[in-house]
Design an enzyme around this catalytic site. Structure first.
Site, PDB file in Angstrom:
ATOM      1  N   GLN A 131      -0.584  -5.631   1.883  1.00 53.29           N
ATOM      2  CA  GLN A 131       0.550  -5.720   0.956  1.00 53.29           C
ATOM      3  C   GLN A 131       1.348  -6.972   1.257  1.00 53.29           C
ATOM      4  O   GLN A 131       1.529  -7.354   2.417  1.00 53.29           O
ATOM      5  CB  GLN A 131       1.445  -4.487   1.107  1.00 53.29           C
ATOM      6  CG  GLN A 131       2.716  -4.531   0.285  1.00 53.29           C
ATOM      7  CD  GLN A 131       3.961  -4.753   1.158  1.00 53.29           C
ATOM      8  OE1 GLN A 131       3.868  -4.852   2.373  1.00 53.29           O
ATOM      9  NE2 GLN A 131       5.117  -4.818   0.531  1.00 53.29           N
ATOM     10  N   THR A 159       4.006  -6.309  -3.851  1.00 51.81           N
ATOM     11  CA  THR A 159       5.135  -5.453  -4.221  1.00 51.81           C
ATOM     12  C   THR A 159       6.188  -6.292  -4.928  1.00 51.81           C
ATOM     13  O   THR A 159       6.695  -7.266  -4.367  1.00 51.81           O
ATOM     14  CB  THR A 159       5.737  -4.787  -2.972  1.00 51.81           C
ATOM     15  OG1 THR A 159       4.740  -3.947  -2.375  1.00 51.81           O
ATOM     16  CG2 THR A 159       6.947  -3.936  -3.339  1.00 51.81           C
ATOM     17  N   ARG A 168      20.528   1.450   0.143  1.00 51.14           N
ATOM     18  CA  ARG A 168      20.107   2.578   0.976  1.00 51.14           C
ATOM     19  C   ARG A 168      21.289   2.968   1.857  1.00 51.14           C
ATOM     20  O   ARG A 168      21.514   2.405   2.935  1.00 51.14           O
ATOM     21  CB  ARG A 168      18.867   2.192   1.778  1.00 51.14           C
ATOM     22  CG  ARG A 168      17.720   1.789   0.847  1.00 51.14           C
ATOM     23  CD  ARG A 168      16.542   1.201   1.588  1.00 51.14           C
ATOM     24  NE  ARG A 168      15.597   0.607   0.636  1.00 51.14           N
ATOM     25  CZ  ARG A 168      14.522  -0.092   0.977  1.00 51.14           C
ATOM     26  NH1 ARG A 168      14.260  -0.302   2.264  1.00 51.14           N
ATOM     27  NH2 ARG A 168      13.726  -0.598   0.051  1.00 51.14           N
ATOM     28  N   LYS A 236       2.240  -3.943  -7.431  1.00 51.72           N
ATOM     29  CA  LYS A 236       2.885  -2.671  -7.092  1.00 51.72           C
ATOM     30  C   LYS A 236       4.336  -2.700  -7.550  1.00 51.72           C
ATOM     31  O   LYS A 236       5.049  -3.675  -7.318  1.00 51.72           O
ATOM     32  CB  LYS A 236       2.795  -2.435  -5.587  1.00 51.72           C
ATOM     33  CG  LYS A 236       3.363  -1.109  -5.107  1.00 51.72           C
ATOM     34  CD  LYS A 236       3.089  -0.946  -3.623  1.00 51.72           C
ATOM     35  CE  LYS A 236       3.614   0.369  -3.087  1.00 51.72           C
ATOM     36  NZ  LYS A 236       5.086   0.422  -3.029  1.00 51.72           N
ATOM     37  N   SER A 258       4.731   2.667  -9.147  1.00 54.96           N
ATOM     38  CA  SER A 258       5.537   2.939  -7.961  1.00 54.96           C
ATOM     39  C   SER A 258       6.993   2.611  -8.220  1.00 54.96           C
ATOM     40  O   SER A 258       7.295   1.634  -8.908  1.00 54.96           O
ATOM     41  CB  SER A 258       5.031   2.084  -6.784  1.00 54.96           C
ATOM     42  OG  SER A 258       5.868   2.205  -5.649  1.00 54.96           O
ATOM     43  N   HIS A 260       8.856   2.547  -5.337  1.00 55.04           N
ATOM     44  CA  HIS A 260       9.181   2.263  -3.935  1.00 55.04           C
ATOM     45  C   HIS A 260       9.639   3.525  -3.202  1.00 55.04           C
ATOM     46  O   HIS A 260      10.501   3.481  -2.318  1.00 55.04           O
ATOM     47  CB  HIS A 260      10.262   1.183  -3.854  1.00 55.04           C
ATOM     48  CG  HIS A 260      10.074   0.193  -2.745  1.00 55.04           C
ATOM     49  ND1 HIS A 260       9.602  -1.071  -2.954  1.00 55.04           N
ATOM     50  CD2 HIS A 260      10.298   0.273  -1.404  1.00 55.04           C
ATOM     51  CE1 HIS A 260       9.556  -1.732  -1.800  1.00 55.04           C
ATOM     52  NE2 HIS A 260       9.972  -0.928  -0.843  1.00 55.04           N
ATOM     53  N   GLY A 293       6.328  10.781  -4.127  1.00 59.49           N
ATOM     54  CA  GLY A 293       6.559  12.206  -4.375  1.00 59.49           C
ATOM     55  C   GLY A 293       5.370  13.110  -4.186  1.00 59.49           C
ATOM     56  O   GLY A 293       5.474  14.315  -4.436  1.00 59.49           O
ATOM     57  N   ARG A 295       3.159  15.487  -2.384  1.00 57.56           N
ATOM     58  CA  ARG A 295       3.386  16.331  -1.214  1.00 57.56           C
ATOM     59  C   ARG A 295       2.357  17.448  -1.055  1.00 57.56           C
ATOM     60  O   ARG A 295       2.430  18.229  -0.110  1.00 57.56           O
ATOM     61  CB  ARG A 295       4.788  16.984  -1.286  1.00 57.56           C
ATOM     62  CG  ARG A 295       5.928  15.986  -1.279  1.00 57.56           C
ATOM     63  CD  ARG A 295       6.048  15.277   0.042  1.00 57.56           C
ATOM     64  NE  ARG A 295       7.164  14.341   0.096  1.00 57.56           N
ATOM     65  CZ  ARG A 295       7.076  13.041  -0.184  1.00 57.56           C
ATOM     66  NH1 ARG A 295       5.908  12.523  -0.535  1.00 57.56           N
ATOM     67  NH2 ARG A 295       8.126  12.264  -0.113  1.00 57.56           N
ATOM     68  N   GLY A 314       3.005   8.018   1.379  1.00 55.77           N
ATOM     69  CA  GLY A 314       3.817   7.231   2.292  1.00 55.77           C
ATOM     70  C   GLY A 314       4.438   8.084   3.376  1.00 55.77           C
ATOM     71  O   GLY A 314       3.926   8.171   4.497  1.00 55.77           O
TER      72      GLY A 314
END
Length: 362
Positions: A131, A159, A168, A236, A258, A260, A293, A295, A314
């Site tokens: 990446q 990306t 964040r 991406k 994506s 991210h 997402g 799972r 991820g």
């Protein structure tokens, strides 16, 4: 680990991992941007879809094998690019690729890996892609491309949704900075200096992006990368049919749907909601991968039914890495693939080619 306490779901590894790292590192891995609406929506969007199982098909043997760009894979589940694996385990990306190799799965190595590209390649038992972020200093990208090709990396994933790092808030509150001994060892230290400097009420990662990432990048710049390598190039961060169509028009070889992992634009569309329009836009001309997402095995199945060629996970593999090193990564991949096999059996689809849009209720 006794069988009584063995993880039975991917999310069980989350609980195990949380006790192995410091709170700032956990927040860096676990958190999203803003109010974390996209982070939550990525997983919730899978809950809004229902599967339509078929009966009386021969499912005595289930086959999860696939291939991307001619490379055979035992599973359509690969590892998404994530920076700084040594935050979670002393061996970092070397442990990650050993774990992925034991499951014959794809690993997309991050540009900000904390082990050298060459050490990672020597430890790998499965295919590797690299990446890239588009840095202002193209000479750095040139060196990375040359080194990756020499080491046997088979594709490049660019990306493109991070010209500025998302807000964040957990990292900002923690004043997150890379601890001593953890660094992006494949990139010129001068490029990475900001990532190691503490910033009050801010993240060092965000400060680094402000100075290093090229915000002036446009579609026209892709020609430079195409001229640098004959390896497959994937973009991406695609979330719309418009951009998927432009990617095809500009000669790239694949896209990754994506957002991210919910770490960039908060309230962006969940990836599974964006998948179908992107698949339709490229009209079978290239592989379409998806992350965000995922799972459980039913999530993987849903993504494949809606047109994904493969999926990338991820946080779940990071949980496995923190909890058990290479073996933890292998266990996560095997568990997810086992859940996919189980779902394929109950859905009446013995091969990945048998999974189609009719399997999911709109």
């Amino acid at each position: 680990m006794g069988t009584q306490n063995a993880p039975l779901r991917l999310t069980d590894y989350r609980d195990l991992a949380a006790g192995h790292v410091t709170r700032p590192v956990w927040d860096f891995v676990d958190g999203g941007s803003g109010d974390e609406r996209t982070l939550a929506a990525n997983t919730a969007a899978y809950d809004h879809r229902r599967l339509r199982p078929r009966i009386l098909t021969d499912v005595d043997k289930i086959d999860t094998r696939t291939a991307l760009f001619g490379t055979p894979l035992a599973t359509p589940i690969g590892l998404a690019p994530v920076a700084y694996h040594r935050l979670l385990h002393p061996e970092g990306e070397v442990a990650t690729v050993r774990g992925a190799g034991a499951a014959a799965a794809l690993t997309v190595v991050g540009i900000f890996a904390s082990r050298t590209l060459e050490d990672i390649a020597r430890a790998a038992g499965g295919p590797l892609w690299l990446q890239l972020y588009w840095l202002r200093r193209r000479a750095v990208l040139e060196q990375l491309i040359d080194r990756a090709e020499a080491a046997g990396y088979e594709a490049f994933v660019v990306t493109l949704d991070a010209k500025r790092i998302g807000q964040r808030l957990r990292d900002m509150r923690n004043g997150f900075t890379l601890p001593e001994g953890v660094a992006a060892v494949n990139v010129d230290p001068a490029v990475m200096a900001e990532a190691h400097q503490a910033h009050e009420a801010d993240s060092a990662i965000a400060a680094h992006a402000e100075t290093s990432f090229d915000r002036a990048l446009t579609w026209d710049d892709l020609a430079w990368l195409r001229a640098r390598t004959s390896k497959p190039i994937l973009l991406k961060g695609v979330l719309t049919a418009e951009d998927a169509r432009l990617a095809a028009e500009h000669g790239v070889d694949g896209i990754v749907v994506s957002n991210h992992g919910g770490r960039q634009l908060d309230n962006a569309v969940p990836t599974i909601d964006a998948l179908e329009e992107c698949v339709q836009a490229v009209a079978g001309t290239m592989p379409v991968l998806i992350d965000g997402g995922i799972r459980r095995g039913t999530d993987v199945f849903t993504a494949l039914a809606l047109g994904a060629s493969a999926v990338l996970i991820g946080r779940p593999f990071l949980w496995g890495l923190a909890a058990g090193g290479a073996e933890g990564v292998t266990d996560v991949l095997r568990l997810a693939t086992s859940e996919l096999e189980h779902t394929m059996t109950l859905m009446g689809t013995p091969t990945l080619a048998d999974i189609d849009r009719t399997a999911v209720r709109p």
